[in-house]
Design a protein around this motif. Structure first.
Motif, PDB file in Angstrom:
ATOM      1  N   GLN A   1      64.229   6.035 -40.152  1.00  0.00           N
ATOM      2  CA  GLN A   1      64.003   4.621 -39.142  1.00  0.00           C
ATOM      3  C   GLN A   1      65.293   4.438 -38.515  1.00  0.00           C
ATOM      4  O   GLN A   1      64.962   4.040 -37.511  1.00  0.00           O
ATOM      5  N   GLY A   2      66.184   4.684 -38.957  1.00  0.00           N
ATOM      6  CA  GLY A   2      67.466   4.585 -38.480  1.00  0.00           C
ATOM      7  C   GLY A   2      67.920   5.220 -37.049  1.00  0.00           C
ATOM      8  O   GLY A   2      68.646   4.923 -36.049  1.00  0.00           O
ATOM      9  N   PHE A   3      66.890   6.383 -36.901  1.00  0.00           N
ATOM     10  CA  PHE A   3      67.008   7.159 -35.753  1.00  0.00           C
ATOM     11  C   PHE A   3      65.752   6.882 -34.682  1.00  0.00           C
ATOM     12  O   PHE A   3      65.615   7.570 -33.547  1.00  0.00           O
ATOM     13  N   SER A   4      65.063   5.835 -35.345  1.00  0.00           N
ATOM     14  CA  SER A   4      63.779   5.709 -34.550  1.00  0.00           C
ATOM     15  C   SER A   4      63.791   5.551 -32.972  1.00  0.00           C
ATOM     16  O   SER A   4      62.946   6.351 -32.103  1.00  0.00           O
ATOM     17  N   LEU A   5      64.631   4.627 -32.530  1.00  0.00           N
ATOM     18  CA  LEU A   5      64.506   4.452 -31.262  1.00  0.00           C
ATOM     19  C   LEU A   5      65.054   5.607 -30.204  1.00  0.00           C
ATOM     20  O   LEU A   5      64.483   6.046 -29.272  1.00  0.00           O
ATOM     21  N   ASP A   6      66.104   6.539 -30.817  1.00  0.00           N
ATOM     22  CA  ASP A   6      66.201   7.674 -29.907  1.00  0.00           C
ATOM     23  C   ASP A   6      65.119   8.728 -30.109  1.00  0.00           C
ATOM     24  O   ASP A   6      64.767   9.426 -29.091  1.00  0.00           O
ATOM     25  N   LEU A   7      64.462   8.773 -31.391  1.00  0.00           N
ATOM     26  CA  LEU A   7      63.465   9.900 -31.815  1.00  0.00           C
ATOM     27  C   LEU A   7      62.101   9.390 -30.764  1.00  0.00           C
ATOM     28  O   LEU A   7      61.496  10.348 -30.145  1.00  0.00           O
ATOM     29  N   LYS A   8      61.955   8.123 -30.566  1.00  0.00           N
ATOM     30  CA  LYS A   8      60.903   7.748 -29.702  1.00  0.00           C
ATOM     31  C   LYS A   8      60.976   7.968 -28.082  1.00  0.00           C
ATOM     32  O   LYS A   8      60.083   8.401 -27.640  1.00  0.00           O
TER      33      LYS A   8
ATOM     34  N   ILE B   1      75.875  13.193 -35.342  1.00  0.00           N
ATOM     35  CA  ILE B   1      76.358  14.141 -34.734  1.00  0.00           C
ATOM     36  C   ILE B   1      77.794  14.404 -34.728  1.00  0.00           C
ATOM     37  O   ILE B   1      78.469  15.383 -35.003  1.00  0.00           O
ATOM     38  N   LEU B   2      78.546  13.164 -35.086  1.00  0.00           N
ATOM     39  CA  LEU B   2      79.824  13.242 -35.253  1.00  0.00           C
ATOM     40  C   LEU B   2      80.293  13.924 -36.582  1.00  0.00           C
ATOM     41  O   LEU B   2      81.230  14.524 -36.968  1.00  0.00           O
ATOM     42  N   ALA B   3      79.294  13.574 -37.497  1.00  0.00           N
ATOM     43  CA  ALA B   3      79.330  13.938 -39.047  1.00  0.00           C
ATOM     44  C   ALA B   3      79.258  15.737 -38.904  1.00  0.00           C
ATOM     45  O   ALA B   3      80.044  16.424 -39.578  1.00  0.00           O
ATOM     46  N   GLU B   4      78.367  16.188 -38.215  1.00  0.00           N
ATOM     47  CA  GLU B   4      78.204  17.537 -37.932  1.00  0.00           C
ATOM     48  C   GLU B   4      79.327  18.045 -37.394  1.00  0.00           C
ATOM     49  O   GLU B   4      79.888  19.174 -37.543  1.00  0.00           O
ATOM     50  N   LEU B   5      79.855  17.480 -36.364  1.00  0.00           N
ATOM     51  CA  LEU B   5      81.024  17.893 -35.577  1.00  0.00           C
ATOM     52  C   LEU B   5      82.455  18.137 -36.417  1.00  0.00           C
ATOM     53  O   LEU B   5      83.062  18.842 -36.598  1.00  0.00           O
ATOM     54  N   SER B   6      82.574  16.991 -37.544  1.00  0.00           N
ATOM     55  CA  SER B   6      83.513  17.218 -38.615  1.00  0.00           C
ATOM     56  C   SER B   6      83.418  18.467 -39.450  1.00  0.00           C
ATOM     57  O   SER B   6      84.552  18.929 -39.434  1.00  0.00           O
ATOM     58  N   LYS B   7      82.152  18.599 -39.712  1.00  0.00           N
ATOM     59  CA  LYS B   7      82.021  19.950 -40.654  1.00  0.00           C
ATOM     60  C   LYS B   7      82.226  21.151 -39.578  1.00  0.00           C
ATOM     61  O   LYS B   7      83.101  22.214 -40.296  1.00  0.00           O
TER      62      LYS B   7
ATOM     63  N   GLU C   1      79.297  11.734 -44.130  1.00  0.00           N
ATOM     64  CA  GLU C   1      78.342  11.391 -44.883  1.00  0.00           C
ATOM     65  C   GLU C   1      76.727  11.389 -44.075  1.00  0.00           C
ATOM     66  O   GLU C   1      75.586  11.662 -44.872  1.00  0.00           O
ATOM     67  N   ALA C   2      76.767  11.021 -42.824  1.00  0.00           N
ATOM     68  CA  ALA C   2      75.518  11.019 -42.156  1.00  0.00           C
ATOM     69  C   ALA C   2      74.918  12.582 -41.902  1.00  0.00           C
ATOM     70  O   ALA C   2      73.654  12.526 -41.567  1.00  0.00           O
ATOM     71  N   SER C   3      75.560  13.489 -42.199  1.00  0.00           N
ATOM     72  CA  SER C   3      75.097  14.899 -42.251  1.00  0.00           C
ATOM     73  C   SER C   3      73.896  14.989 -43.317  1.00  0.00           C
ATOM     74  O   SER C   3      73.319  16.211 -43.118  1.00  0.00           O
ATOM     75  N   GLU C   4      73.737  14.247 -44.082  1.00  0.00           N
ATOM     76  CA  GLU C   4      72.594  14.391 -45.089  1.00  0.00           C
ATOM     77  C   GLU C   4      71.370  14.356 -44.253  1.00  0.00           C
ATOM     78  O   GLU C   4      70.017  14.615 -45.002  1.00  0.00           O
ATOM     79  N   TYR C   5      71.177  13.737 -43.114  1.00  0.00           N
ATOM     80  CA  TYR C   5      70.008  13.715 -42.335  1.00  0.00           C
ATOM     81  C   TYR C   5      69.732  14.834 -41.713  1.00  0.00           C
ATOM     82  O   TYR C   5      68.583  14.822 -41.042  1.00  0.00           O
TER      83      TYR C   5
END
Length: 775
Positions: free
Chosen positions: A761-768, A613-619, A722-726
């Motif tokens: 998978q790196g988001f799995s805990l939040d998504l679950k 979300i901070l990547a999206e915020l930077s954009k 970089e994380a905005s690729e997700y």
């Protein structure tokens, strides 16, 4: 741990805005030209109080000028944002005449001026009240008036300076004259309309042969001022008449028949009479052919002695009577109804006449190359509107007539010797009213005469309006201040006065200072109604902004103004569209209230969700700041809404709710959620502050300190993108789960079995936690 919202009010209410505005007034700091920050000076257009209500489109325009001021402040500038009220000119007189049922030229001048001032006072107070309701950050306690002695003195001073430079002269020339307004008007104040009229085919006689020569004209009432008849040199029908003479019906005068390319064989009969003056072509032809003018129409709109038995008739009556008489004598071949391009006064919306009059002129022809260079160097927002100014400069063919026969404007500071007529100008430094003041001279410099008479004319209102950048920068009053504030930074204005206010300001300021008056020209479009028609009082489609502002608040109005259309484009005005903007403010309030439940920690270790979300915020920050650099508030208004509603609230906030409350997550992960929520909210408030100053300031003070958000700087895009690729995959996955629950009739909180994509998978805990996904 118990979480209680720090923000107690459950909803945003416009009633809070009044308290915030009072706080701003208490905290206001005067402009300091010696501040270490760079100076940003806005040449604010003083609005024109010409009647009720103040146009909602104009109010929207001023709300965005305030956004410019707040943007500059949050970009690190020391901002001078002057507020003025334009109280000069013809619309003021017309409003006064309507209000008090009087006529300017039939009322004692002193009495009429008092009525004008009184009529303006109520309108002025209403405008200032609207500015307060919109949250304008200019100094509304010390606004200037263009009818003040200080302002009019400066107009007169600049005139005297230009006179001394040899740039002013007096001449008798054909001038645009509005019969309704009773004054000369400049070319820039003339609009054109396609209007129905009658083309009358009149039988002239060729003197040498006795043949009929059919002349087609839309102005038969000007027969008495006809000085030649033209035919096209290539028109075979009339070659035998070249050099012969035509006899004018009714009057019996003879005029030469001349070949000339301006005669169009396809229009009417192909034979044209040239009169003084039917249109601009006549003016040019009189000059080119060396014709002597015959004045058929006076400044009252009545026929002169030259019209013979039609003397003292009004134009319309004379036209009808002359056609009637011609028909009686069998001299009308036929009549046709046509659509004719007619020059109109932009103020009264009535056809103009061209009447020779003695007026003062300001030289402009010789300055066209220099002014064009300045126009090419100015930074236009948007760029497309530069061409309007360049096209206008190219079209200028005569010097600017600056004297007017009106009352409520700055007087021309000239007295004339009664004995020899020599003009005398006083020393600059005070405000002069020659029509009633005693001449400040003992004797005529030319003949020694001791009696003087003052000029009773006034300046064209653009002579006053064109010095606003000089007035706000204290030209000729405080040279140190002037040196630090001129040229001004930016001129905001509407596109319909590019050829007047923008052009005349550039011309006059260059003539006086040798510099451009401003670096940027910011041009806004028109406010139109729901059908796309331009709003105007005469059409009756103007919306009163006061009830709108009182019902929905300044921020709702401002957000609508910013988000409705991109800079320079016309924008539709309606209460429904404005009311709809409140939904976003409510969303911001609700998000802020939720986040206010949590503290803001430091030294956290971010999860992939947080970095995303901070990547999206930077954009977002980069995109918004790009919009702010162009002063195009459509970009930040809509991008922040899209990000806040569709990404931050819909996805990240839902993904991290459980983590923020500490349900099933470590303290470290919980603190990271708190930190990220606050970072994003702080950035949203900062990015929205110029657009919606009330709600952002209330929230900022409650959450992030007592100092106003408007004392802050825009946020920096400090996080890797970089994380905005997700983003695309995350949004797709969340939508897939929501749709699947919906198709199965499940609530959003119901458990569901869904396979987690490998790349998420790196988001799995939040998504679950978000979707209640079961293994």
């Amino acid at each position: 741990m118990e979480f209680t919202p720090k923000i107690k009010e459950k909803a945003w209410s416009p009633s809070i805005e009044t308290e915030i505005f009072k706080k701003w007034e208490e905290e206001a700091q005067p402009f300091n030209p010696n501040d270490e920050r760079r100076v940003f000076v806005i040449d604010t257009p003083p609005p024109y109080p010409s009647g009720r209500p103040w146009h909602i489109g104009a109010a929207a325009h001023y709300s965005q000028i305030d956004m410019i001021a707040r943007t500059a402040s949050m970009s690190g500038y020391e901002v001078l944002f002057p507020i003025g009220i334009d109280r000069n000119g013809l619309p003021v007189e017309l409003y006064t005449e309507r209000k008090y049922k009087v006529k300017a030229h039939k009322t004692p001048r002193e009495e009429f001026l008092k009525l004008c001032r009184h009529a303006l006072d109520d309108l002025e107070l209403e405008m200032i009240q609207i500015m307060k309701l919109m949250g304008m950050s200019g100094d509304l306690k010390k606004y200037y008036r263009t009818d003040s002695e200080e302002y009019r003195q400066l107009t007169q001073t600049t005139f005297i300076n230009l006179w001394n430079k040899g740039l002013i002269y007096q001449a008798s020339r054909p001038n645009n004259y509005c019969l309704d307004c009773g004054t000369t008007i400049a070319d820039a104040e003339v609009n054109y309309e396609e209007r129905p009229t009658e083309l009358v085919y009149i039988r002239f006689k060729v003197k040498e042969t006795g043949e009929d020569l059919i002349v087609a004209t839309t102005r038969p009432e000007l027969l008495s001022s006809c000085q030649t008849v033209l035919v096209n040199p290539d028109d075979e029908r009339y070659k035998q008449h070249h050099g012969k003479h035509a006899v004018i019906p009714i009057y019996g005068r003879e005029v030469t028949i001349q070949p000339h390319s301006s005669a169009k064989p396809e229009f009417g009969s192909g034979v044209v009479m040239v009169c003084s003056y039917g249109d601009y072509t006549d003016v040019l032809l009189f000059r080119e052919l060396g014709l002597n003018e015959v004045i058929a129409v006076d400044e009252r709109g009545r026929m002169t002695e030259a019209a013979g038995r039609y003397k003292d008739m009004r134009l319309k009556a004379a036209r009808a009577e002359i056609v009637k008489d011609l028909e009686k004598e069998g001299l009308v071949e036929k009549k046709e109804s046509i659509i004719h391009r007619t020059p109109m006064c932009e103020r009264s919306r009535t056809p103009i006449e061209i009447i020779p009059m003695s007026e003062y002129y300001l030289k402009q022809i010789e300055f066209k190359p220099e002014v064009k260079k300045l126009a090419e160097k100015m930074i236009f927002h948007p760029e497309a509107h530069r061409q309007i100014l360049l096209n206008w400069i190219d079209s200028i063919s005569i010097d600017w007539p600056i004297s007017r026969r009106r009352y409520y404007a700055t007087e021309i500071p000239i007295w004339y010797c009664k004995k020899c007529g020599e003009p005398h100008l006083p020393e600059p430094g005070r405000y002069y009213q020659p029509w009633k003041d005693t001449a400040p001279f003992k004797e005529c410099k030319k003949c020694g005469g001791t009696e003087f008479v003052g000029d009773d004319r006034t300046f064209d209102t653009w002579m006053d309006s064109s010095i606003t950048p000089l007035f706000v920068s204290r030209y000729k009053r405080d040279e140190e201040f002037f040196g630090k504030t001129y040229p001004t930074s930016l001129r905001p204005q509407a596109k319909d006065i590019i050829r007047t206010w923008l052009y005349y300001t550039t011309l006059r300021c260059y003539q006086l200072t040798g510099k451009t008056p401003f670096e940027h020209a910011w041009i806004m479009g028109y406010g139109v109604d729901e059908r796309g028609e331009r709003m105007s009082k005469s059409k009756g489609n103007v919306i009163d902004p006061i009830p709108i502002l009182e019902n929905y608040g300044g921020d709702t109005f401002r957000y609508w103004s910013a988000s409705e259309a991109s800079l320079g484009a016309d924008f539709r005005c309606s209460e429904v569209r404005i009311a709809g903007s409140k939904k976003f403010l409510t969303k911001i309030w609700n998000i802020s209230r939720f986040i206010s439940s949590f503290p803001m920690p430091e030294d956290v270790e971010l999860t992939l969700s947080d970095r995303w979300i901070l990547a999206e915020l930077s954009k977002l920050i980069d995109e918004c700041k790009e919009g702010y650099r162009d002063f195009n508030f459509f970009i930040p208004a809509n991008r922040v809404r899209e990000f806040t509603w569709n990404i931050f609230a819909a996805h990240y906030l839902e993904m991290t709710k459980a983590r923020a409350y500490g349900v099933g997550f470590s303290e470290q992960e919980q603190r990271a959620a708190w930190y990220t929520l606050h970072i994003v909210l702080k950035s949203i408030l900062l990015l929205l502050a110029p657009v919606t100053p009330f709600v952002t300031d209330v929230l900022w003070r409650q959450l992030y300190g007592e100092k106003s958000v408007h004392r802050e700087m825009f946020p920096e895009a400090a996080w890797s993108t970089e994380a905005s690729e997700y983003t695309e995959r995350l949004l797709e996955f969340n939508s897939k789960v929501w749709n699947e629950k919906k198709s199965k009739g499940l609530s959003l909180k119901a458990p569901i079995v869904v396979e987690m994509p490998k790349d998420l998978q790196g988001f799995s805990l939040d998504l679950k936690a978000m979707h209640n996904i079961e293994a």
